[in-house]
Scaffold this active site. Structure first.
Site: not given
Length: 349
Positions: A18, A132, A252
């Site tokens: 990240v 997230c 995702h």
């Protein structure tokens, strides 16, 4: 038009997945930086990172590292944030923290700019970046909530392995090769947080992300439930979540069931609303097999929505499929977006 001055920006966890995306996003967004400080644990200190063609040596993060820093982007684990974020604030920095350390602290705003940017005015030095999975869901639902009200959410997530870090992605790759080559292997990482056993992720689905709580939900599921209510300022909102890890590297996916408060809302009205919603891309043409997929969202900042349809039994119920790059909108981009909002709103000067 007044020219925006440059800011001293620090990235904590600069060598992680990240952190690397944060640095890349700062570059692609051309964020106004007068000085960049890259920080990490002692283990990663000394590594060299390139930003805008210039080499930067990563330094070990200490309290003194934040002298003169205007904005500090943290993504180095909750324990690091708890130890160093207050030290950064003491030295005048505004912290945007990507861990779960401060998310449910009532004195810390939990911000997704498309949803509750105004909460940035209420910071006391630390701003939390949500989970997230929560981020992409609330970006997709906020326009609907604003227009038609929102009573209930049931979400099932299909989460990428990169959400558990680079080592988990490497394990997915190793296991996949081993299975294809009929070789043995020993799972060692997933599910992260398990203190009992680890399972194969290649060609599998693991219905556990983080540790189980006493109520039978995992910590990841409770994060989605509690964070959604906080971000949307809807403490009475009914939210349930089931979070599953899939053998996907990045991106995702979520299957959402939601109920609105208004009567007579049509599927086309929901689609039209989302077509112009900030941060949302509508991909919804079933006749031509157009719908969002994680393979297509990698490297993109937006939240992609599709498969919008009315529930067959509930007139106010709808179903929707939501996909986003978990390392970008789910982490790095949302953090940099918060920093951009701090500048736009004149909160950091």
């Amino acid at each position: 038009m007044t020219e925006v001055k440059g800011f001293h920006v620090a990235v904590v966890g600069a060598t992680g997945a990240v952190g690397q995306q944060m640095i890349q996003t700062l570059e692609t967004r051309n964020f106004p930086i007068s000085k960049l400080t890259l920080l990490s644990s002692s283990r990663s200190a000394g590594k060299v990172v390139v930003f805008k063609g210039e080499e930067y040596t990563v330094q070990e993060a200490t309290p003194e590292s934040f002298e003169g820093v205007d904005i500090a982007l943290f993504s180095a684990g909750g324990s690091v944030s708890k130890a160093l974020a207050p030290e950064a604030v003491k030295r005048g920095a505004i912290v945007v923290d990507n861990t779960s350390a401060f998310r449910m602290d009532e004195n810390v705003p939990l911000v997704v700019p498309e949803v509750n940017e105004e909460e940035l005015h209420n910071h006391n030095g630390i701003i939390a970046n949500p989970n997230c999975s929560t981020i992409q869901m609330v970006v997709a639902l906020q326009p609907i909530r604003n227009q038609y009200g929102l009573k209930k959410i049931i979400v099932s997530t299909y989460q990428a392995v990169s959400g558990s870090g680079a080592a988990a992605v490497e394990e997915l790759n190793r296991q996949t090769k081993a299975i294809i080559n009929n070789e043995s292997f020993e799972p060692q990482i997933l599910p992260v947080g398990s203190d009992k056993k680890h399972y194969q992720i290649a060609f599998n689905a693991i219905p556990q992300i983080d540790k189980f709580q006493e109520n039978g939900y995992t910590y990841e599921e409770m994060k989605m439930i509690n964070e959604t209510k906080k971000i949307m300022s809807l403490p009475e909102l009914q939210v349930a979540a089931t979070c599953v890890r899939l053998p996907v590297a990045t991106g995702h996916s979520e299957s959402l069931y939601f109920e609105v408060e208004n009567d007579g809302v049509s599927v086309q009205e929901v689609k039209t609303l989302l077509e112009t919603a900030p941060g949302v891309v509508l991909q919804d043409d079933p006749a031509n097999q157009v719908y969002p997929m994680p393979a297509d969202c990698v490297g993109k900042n937006d939240v992609f929505v599709g498969r919008i349809r009315r529930d067959l039994d509930h007139s106010k119920g709808f179903h929707m499929w939501v996909v986003s790059d978990n390392l970008l909108k789910g982490a790095a981009w949302n953090s940099v977006q918060i920093a951009e909002s701090l500048v736009k709103l004149g909160i950091v000067k």
